[in-house]
Design an enzyme around this catalytic site. Structure first.
Site, mmCIF file in Angstrom:
data_model
loop_
_atom_site.group_PDB
_atom_site.id
_atom_site.type_symbol
_atom_site.label_atom_id
_atom_site.label_comp_id
_atom_site.label_asym_id
_atom_site.label_seq_id
_atom_site.Cartn_x
_atom_site.Cartn_y
_atom_site.Cartn_z
ATOM 1 N N GLY A 194 -11.710 8.646 9.670
ATOM 2 C CA GLY A 194 -10.727 7.968 8.513
ATOM 3 C C GLY A 194 -11.934 7.760 7.346
ATOM 4 O O GLY A 194 -11.701 7.835 6.291
ATOM 5 N N THR A 195 -13.187 6.963 7.851
ATOM 6 C CA THR A 195 -14.020 6.638 6.991
ATOM 7 C C THR A 195 -14.503 7.610 5.935
ATOM 8 O O THR A 195 -14.711 7.737 4.980
ATOM 9 C CB THR A 195 -14.991 5.863 7.717
ATOM 10 O OG1 THR A 195 -14.378 4.823 8.318
ATOM 11 C CG2 THR A 195 -16.206 5.185 6.673
ATOM 12 N N ASN A 238 -3.964 -1.868 6.490
ATOM 13 C CA ASN A 238 -4.190 -2.114 8.135
ATOM 14 C C ASN A 238 -4.059 -3.562 8.326
ATOM 15 O O ASN A 238 -4.111 -3.483 9.715
ATOM 16 C CB ASN A 238 -5.622 -1.515 8.363
ATOM 17 C CG ASN A 238 -6.589 -2.005 7.168
ATOM 18 O OD1 ASN A 238 -6.545 -1.721 6.119
ATOM 19 N ND2 ASN A 238 -7.592 -2.590 7.670
ATOM 20 N N GLN A 298 -3.192 4.371 8.238
ATOM 21 C CA GLN A 298 -2.228 3.624 9.048
ATOM 22 C C GLN A 298 -0.858 4.064 9.033
ATOM 23 O O GLN A 298 0.062 3.342 9.701
ATOM 24 C CB GLN A 298 -2.387 2.109 8.716
ATOM 25 C CG GLN A 298 -3.606 1.237 8.913
ATOM 26 C CD GLN A 298 -3.838 1.153 10.527
ATOM 27 O OE1 GLN A 298 -2.983 0.881 11.299
ATOM 28 N NE2 GLN A 298 -4.942 0.820 10.688
ATOM 29 N N HIS A 356 -7.533 8.482 15.727
ATOM 30 C CA HIS A 356 -7.413 7.369 16.819
ATOM 31 C C HIS A 356 -6.250 6.403 16.527
ATOM 32 O O HIS A 356 -6.292 5.512 17.292
ATOM 33 C CB HIS A 356 -9.011 6.891 17.268
ATOM 34 C CG HIS A 356 -9.407 5.741 16.058
ATOM 35 N ND1 HIS A 356 -9.124 4.466 16.189
ATOM 36 C CD2 HIS A 356 -10.172 5.907 14.852
ATOM 37 C CE1 HIS A 356 -9.580 3.777 15.112
ATOM 38 N NE2 HIS A 356 -10.475 4.923 14.260
ATOM 39 N N THR A 369 -20.868 21.310 12.779
ATOM 40 C CA THR A 369 -20.109 22.124 13.565
ATOM 41 C C THR A 369 -18.655 21.578 13.936
ATOM 42 O O THR A 369 -18.852 20.214 14.188
ATOM 43 C CB THR A 369 -20.972 22.117 14.926
ATOM 44 O OG1 THR A 369 -22.089 22.996 14.811
ATOM 45 C CG2 THR A 369 -20.323 23.009 15.932
ATOM 46 N N CYS A 417 -12.917 -3.509 11.781
ATOM 47 C CA CYS A 417 -13.972 -2.410 11.458
ATOM 48 C C CYS A 417 -15.423 -2.898 11.577
ATOM 49 O O CYS A 417 -16.311 -2.116 11.979
ATOM 50 C CB CYS A 417 -13.639 -2.056 10.065
ATOM 51 S SG CYS A 417 -11.876 -1.099 10.223
HETATM 52 C C1 PLP Z 1 -6.525 1.928 6.496
HETATM 53 C C2 PLP Z 1 -7.808 2.505 7.104
HETATM 54 N N1 PLP Z 1 -8.580 3.309 6.777
HETATM 55 C C3 PLP Z 1 -9.804 3.766 7.204
HETATM 56 C C4 PLP Z 1 -10.116 3.305 8.533
HETATM 57 C C5 PLP Z 1 -11.321 3.970 8.962
HETATM 58 O O1 PLP Z 1 -11.189 5.131 9.920
HETATM 59 P P1 PLP Z 1 -12.257 5.383 11.026
HETATM 60 O O2 PLP Z 1 -12.126 4.550 12.034
HETATM 61 O O3 PLP Z 1 -11.462 6.697 11.713
HETATM 62 O O4 PLP Z 1 -13.271 5.643 10.510
HETATM 63 C C6 PLP Z 1 -9.587 2.564 9.209
HETATM 64 C C7 PLP Z 1 -9.773 2.027 10.608
HETATM 65 O O5 PLP Z 1 -9.687 1.032 10.836
HETATM 66 C C8 PLP Z 1 -8.163 2.019 8.443
HETATM 67 O O6 PLP Z 1 -7.376 1.224 8.916
#
Ligand code: PLP
Length: 379
Positions: A75-76, A147, A177, A199, A235, A323
């Protein structure tokens, strides 16, 4: 036999246990079908076909075209690609609300963007957003579901406002989320870019999606072999992608039944805490948030002390976002919402998910009530 009590896991917003069918689906690509899907020999065909099928499946859950699905390392990365990729390609200004995840907030700040306020539920303040929009704005990023506190954003209103006030801007939503709770087809149709992370819905860590509407150009974060039609080199994580698609389809199929079940469990949890303890404030009204979210502020205690006692009792919960490992900074989300500091000190995020049972809820209530009595008595 271990005498440790069974774990009560109430931190599904941090991460979710993998679905058995997702684990099963990825195993073949770690073992028998380990080929690089970009290789040309026949041995690589099964891996390539599995990625193609996963792309089709993810696209179908969103009502998107398969070519709009870009697989990422989570997600990041999807969020960073959306914000930085648009600004680096088109120039202009990025805008987001204060209560975004740092994966959006930091890239917006990094390119000197505009950060706008939120209302007391954590949803973007539409009049502040309107004031921040002009012809220089190129991307507006507003999360689908918060989140920390679970608030659902008014995305149709956000999109309409952006089209009116900054017609040259793209709308991105961090839907990381949202997948377990909202129909992603209803989300995708309002936006140009959308991020997911496997995840958070029963898939593996380190794999995600950025959905990029056909015709939207952005500069990739990662340069190299030109995979994902040049939008994300590297990859492909075949097993992770296959497992993510299986998990997303399962989350989509059971969303309604799990939503109803978990709404009842969440209400039982919060009602019991408020019934048994004084000074338990529900941070956001239930109607404004997703079923799995139970964020409360408990007066007269410190979150960290409470979490320590809960951990001892086998209850996994958190004070806010998970995080930054070990982070104890006050929540930027609660601060943006204007929650007074005597309440934020006792913030407790309990997030339920598909493995949560009534027994988990009842054990958590007993543990929290006992711990709060202990902490208050020690003051
Ligand atoms: C709203 C939100 N965005 C982004 C992320 C980041 O995702 P990732 O853990 O896959 O990098 C999270 C993870 O906590 C999240 O809750």
């Amino acid at each position: 036999m271990s005498d440790e009590p069974a774990l009560v896991y109430l931190d599904h917003a941090a991460t979710t246990p993998m679905r058995a069918e997702a684990v099963q689906a990825m195993l073949a690509f770690l073992d028998r079908d380990f080929a690089n899907p970009s290789s040309s020999y026949r041995f690589a065909h099964r891996a390539r076909r599995a990625v193609d099928d996963a792309r089709d499946a993810v696209a179908a859950v969103l009502g998107a075209a398969p070519g709009e699905v870009v697989f990422t390392g989570g997600g990041t990365e999807a969020d960073g690609t959306a914000v930085l990729g648009v600004v680096r390609h088109h120039g202009g200004v990025a805008v987001c609300p204060e209560a975004e995840h740092h994966a959006v907030l930091h890239p917006v700040e990094h390119v000197g963007g505009r950060v706008v306020g939120v209302d007391p539920t954590g949803a973007v303040d539409l009049s502040a957003l309107s004031d921040a929009l002009d012809e220089r704005v190129r991307v507006v990023s507003v999360m689908t579901v918060n989140n920390e506190v679970g608030t659902v954003s008014p995305l149709p209103d956000v999109a309409a406002l952006v089209r009116e006030r900054a017609p040259g801007a793209l709308v991105h939503t961090d839907a990381v989320q949202a997948a377990s709770w909202l129909d992603l087809r209803e989300v995708w149709r309002h936006v140009d870019l959308l991020s997911l992370s496997a995840h958070k819905f029963g898939g593996p860590k380190g794999v995600g999606v950025l959905v990029v509407r056909d015709g939207v150009a952005l500069e990739p974060l990662l340069l190299g072999g030109g995979q994902e039609r040049g939008r994300r080199s590297g990859t492909l994580n075949v097993g992770g992608i296959v497992a993510m698609a299986v998990a997303l389809q399962a989350a989509d199929a059971e969303r309604d039944s799990q939503g109803a079940r978990l709404t009842a469990l969440r209400d039982r949890l919060v009602d019991a805490l408020q019934g048994e303890l004084d000074g338990v404030v529900e941070t956001v009204p239930r109607a404004a948030k997703v079923a799995g979210s139970a964020h409360v502020c408990i007066e007269g205690i410190e979150s960290e002390e409470l979490l320590f006692l809960l951990d001892e009792a086998g209850v996994c919960a958190s004070a806010g976002s998970a995080c930054a490992a070990g982070a104890t900074d006050p929540s930027h989300v609660l601060a943006a919402m204007g929650v007074p500091s005597h309440l934020t000190r006792g913030a407790l995020r309990l997030s339920l998910g598909r493995t949560t049972t009534a027994t988990d809820v009842d054990r958590a209530v007993t543990a929290i009530v006992g711990a709060v009595h202990r902490l208050r008595a020690a003051r």
